[in-house]
Enzyme design. Structure first.
Site, PDB file in Angstrom:
ATOM      1  CG  ASN A  62      -1.818   1.156   1.320  1.00  0.00           C
ATOM      2  OD1 ASN A  62      -1.675   2.123   0.579  1.00  0.00           O
ATOM      3  ND2 ASN A  62      -2.775   1.087   2.217  1.00  0.00           N
ATOM      4  CB  THR A  63       2.528   3.170  -2.726  1.00  0.00           C
ATOM      5  OG1 THR A  63       1.328   3.426  -3.448  1.00  0.00           O
ATOM      6  CG2 THR A  63       3.276   2.040  -3.351  1.00  0.00           C
ATOM      7  CB  CYS A  87       0.246   3.691 -15.739  1.00  0.00           C
ATOM      8  SG  CYS A  87       1.945   4.020 -16.151  1.00  0.00           S
ATOM      9  CG  ASP A 123      -9.941   3.914  -8.656  1.00  0.00           C
ATOM     10  OD1 ASP A 123     -10.790   4.669  -9.184  1.00  0.00           O
ATOM     11  OD2 ASP A 123     -10.242   2.926  -7.978  1.00  0.00           O
ATOM     12  CB  THR A 139      -0.355   0.210 -19.256  1.00  0.00           C
ATOM     13  OG1 THR A 139      -1.276   1.091 -19.912  1.00  0.00           O
ATOM     14  CG2 THR A 139       0.878   0.983 -18.874  1.00  0.00           C
ATOM     15  CD  GLU A 140      -1.511  -5.685 -18.767  1.00  0.00           C
ATOM     16  OE1 GLU A 140      -1.080  -4.701 -18.143  1.00  0.00           O
ATOM     17  OE2 GLU A 140      -0.875  -6.728 -18.920  1.00  0.00           O
TER      18      GLU A 140
END
Lengths: 393, 280
Positions: free
Chosen positions: B155-156, B175, B178, B253-254
């Site tokens: 949890n940064t 990237c 949320d 990125t996905e």
């Protein structure tokens, strides 16, 4: 304030209050409020008020578009939102000046704001620092205002929440911290190093064991004040106080007094030159302490305890109005000749007769054993579930 | 909290994982066995594990190829101090919220001299990336590729300082974070004035924070907060265009690929970490 404040300190120049809240944000407020209400808040202002002003001017427009929302269900929800009539939330904007300095993303537990003089050869100002502690075991050292956004370092070493910080007046480069783990840590906080670890939990357990075994059989059969939790459980440091008392030889004796939540004692340590703390005495009190204060010359300590039916109390401290709880005050005085702290009953009686409404303080907190106890023993609620020992990642 | 899948799906998932782990296979993991709810509350305690301080972080288990040869046994009480094996270099690139690992995998060959770490709060997704990296390493055992990337669960928002020392990172990637659209959720956004101070602490002066999102509101928010923070300055467009990492971030990125498919727009902003000013 936007959230419940949890920690507070003054800036060294006493012009501002630094306040930390339960969300972890630290604000600076002016000590003396300006009369003119300022509409224009500083750009470092928190964003809820900015948001509110926007919604009152413009109706709500969802910032998502059909291209940013990808799944079928979410797109339908977005269409509903776009068709919805505007709903306004009304929050009152604050009307006093406050500046967001920095934040932990964690409940703030203690704050210290101090100035350190620079090295003697530099003809420059003192450096101000803000030291803040939180529930996630961090002790953060930041520059003081106006550069409070710059973090100088972290003192990381506690394995449970940090609840109290103390900087002794005689050596501001030392920091003593305590919390929910077993140790008191002494730091050289400028270089973020632990200097000494003192096993406080062992001391409290030994003390409690001693108390239990020294009581007579009769007393032990009646309701025991010392619970199993106190016997084996974790501790939470509720107070660390630095004292400098004048000893009989005229020079100063430096001590640290430590209080743990729900433990009926005050622990005294001698502070050595290298920062180490040596336990010298434990003053038993009749019940767990809820507050402690020092006289300005540190020769007297006053403390408040809650006396309940279950507590093995001194016969003189009988509760007056038959209520299940009452407060009581104890006063200790430093005896320079003996070199130890002694109770001063005479002063207690003077205080009690003068401030007759002391038991009345507890009337407001009567409702049920459980309710009042959690109000008084709130530090233990900071403990996180499922973290008995820290794990190396 | 993950939703409980019906027993048969869970059974399939467990069987898949067991089979996968035991072989040490070079087969890339399949996402369908690692699905998890997209949102995780960063403020709750989550049974996370994290080191008490950056010195106590055991990076060696993540980058086995970079373990430095054991120093001469000088310390008589070496075992007391939990001397974790040290690496020959420090981690300098962090992908915060790395998702399914697309960016990490794409950057690994492009930054061969740096150690990259992906940090993700969701358990299943972290495991996916870890399995993916393991498989890639096995596939490329000869060339030794992909040894310089790793993923860990963290949890940064709360614990960035536990992992990284002052000035350790030279790049941070944020990237498609949320967006947390609702005003009351804005405090959960990964960029805020308070968090920016922590990013600044972990980064060395001259380091760059890369951000990309397809939500314009979030882009404006991130730009405002980084520009308002005195330790950062926005990187100009020409420099952005030259930077290889920006190009990679836009396409690899996905989430970026999903945005492409849906013909959305991408908003990029990069910020340089400035030197700390002297004391007043």
């Amino acid at each position: 304030m936007p959230k419940r404040p949890c920690a507070i300190a003054f800036t060294p120049d006493h012009a501002r209050i630094i306040c930390g809240d339960k969300f972890g944000d630290v604000y600076a407020l002016p000590l003396l409020c300006n009369d003119s209400r300022k509409e224009a808040l500083s750009p470092v202002e928190s964003d809820d008020t900015a948001q509110e002003r926007d919604t009152t001017k413009n109706p709500f427009v969802p910032s998502a578009t059909l291209r940013t929302v990808h799944t079928q269900r979410n797109q339908e929800a977005l269409r509903h939102q776009q068709n919805q009539k505007n709903q306004k939330t009304s929050k009152h904007a604050v009307d006093f000046e406050r500046e967001l300095l920095f934040g932990h993303v964690s409940l703030l537990t203690d704050l210290i704001c101090l100035s350190i003089p620079r090295k003697p050869f530099a003809n420059t100002q003192d450096r101000t620092y803000i030291i803040s502690a939180d529930r996630d075991e961090h002790i953060r050292v930041s520059r003081g205002m106006p550069q409070a956004h710059i973090i100088e370092g972290y003192c990381l070493g506690h394995t449970q929440f940090v609840s109290r910080l103390c900087i002794p007046g005689w050596d501001p480069q030392l920091l003593i911290s305590g919390g929910g783990d077993d140790y008191l840590l002494v730091w050289d906080w400028l270089s973020n190093r632990v200097l000494h670890k003192i096993d406080l939990r062992k001391l409290t357990i030994d003390y409690v064991e001693q108390q239990c075994s020294s009581r007579s059989v009769q007393e032990r059969e009646s309701e025991v004040a010392i619970t199993d939790v106190q016997r084996n459980g974790p501790i939470a440091v509720s107070g660390i106080f630095a004292l400098e008392v004048k000893s009989s030889s005229g020079d100063f004796r430096r001590q640290i007094a430590v209080v743990c939540e729900d433990v009926p004692a005050i622990f005294f340590f001698d502070a050595c030159k290298d920062g180490n703390l040596l336990h010298v005495s434990t003053m038993p009190t009749d019940a767990a302490l809820i507050a402690l204060a020092l006289s300005s010359d540190h020769s007297r300590i006053a403390y408040a305890i809650v006396v309940s039916q279950g507590t093995l109390s001194h016969p003189d401290l009988a509760v007056e109005d038959g209520s299940s709880k009452g407060t009581s005050i104890g006063i200790l005085e430093y005896d320079a000749l003996k070199g130890s702290w002694e109770r001063n009953e005479g002063l207690v009686n003077t205080v009690d007769s003068a401030a007759g409404s002391v038991p009345a303080l507890m009337d407001g907190i009567k409702g049920g054993q459980a309710g009042s106890e959690s109000f008084l023993n709130s530090l233990e609620t900071l403990r996180k579930r499922g973290r008995d020992e820290y794990d190396l990642v | 909290m993950t939703e409980q899948p019906p027993p048969s799906k869970r059974q399939k998932r467990e069987d898949y994982r067991k089979a996968h782990n035991s072989q040490g296979s070079a087969e890339l993991p399949k996402k369908k066995f690692y699905r998890q709810r997209a949102h995780a509350n960063p403020f709750s305690d989550h049974q996370l594990t994290y080191p008490a301080s950056p010195d106590l972080m055991d990076w060696a288990s993540y980058y086995p190829a970079y373990i430095s040869p054991q120093a001469a046994p000088e310390e008589p009480h070496g075992h007391d101090e939990t001397r974790t094996k040290s690496l020959s270099k420090h981690v300098t690139v962090a992908d915060i919220g790395c998702g399914f690992g697309g960016l990490l995998v794409a950057l690994a060959p492009k930054l061969p001299d740096e150690l990259l770490v992906g940090m993700e709060i969701r358990t299943q997704v972290t495991e996916f990336v870890q399995d993916r990296i393991k498989a890639l390493r096995n596939q490329n055992a000869d060339s030794g590729l992909y040894q310089n990337i790793a993923c860990l669960r963290a949890n940064t928002m709360k614990f960035l300082p536990n992992f990284f020392k002052r000035g350790q990172l030279s790049k941070i990637f944020l990237c498609f974070p949320d967006p947390h659209f609702k005003a009351r959720k804005h405090k959960a956004r990964i960029v805020s004035l308070t968090l920016n101070s922590e990013y600044a602490f972990a980064m060395k002066p001259g380091g760059i924070v890369y951000t990309i999102t397809d939500v314009e509101d979030l882009h404006k928010w991130m730009v405002k907060h980084f520009e308002d923070h005195p330790s950062f300055r926005r990187v100009g467009e020409e420099q952005e265009a030259e930077d290889e990492c920006v190009k990679t971030m836009m396409v690899e990125t996905e989430e970026g690929k999903k945005v492409e498919r849906n013909k959305g727009e991408k908003f990029v902003a990069c910020f340089r970490r400035l030197e700390d000013p002297p004391w007043p």
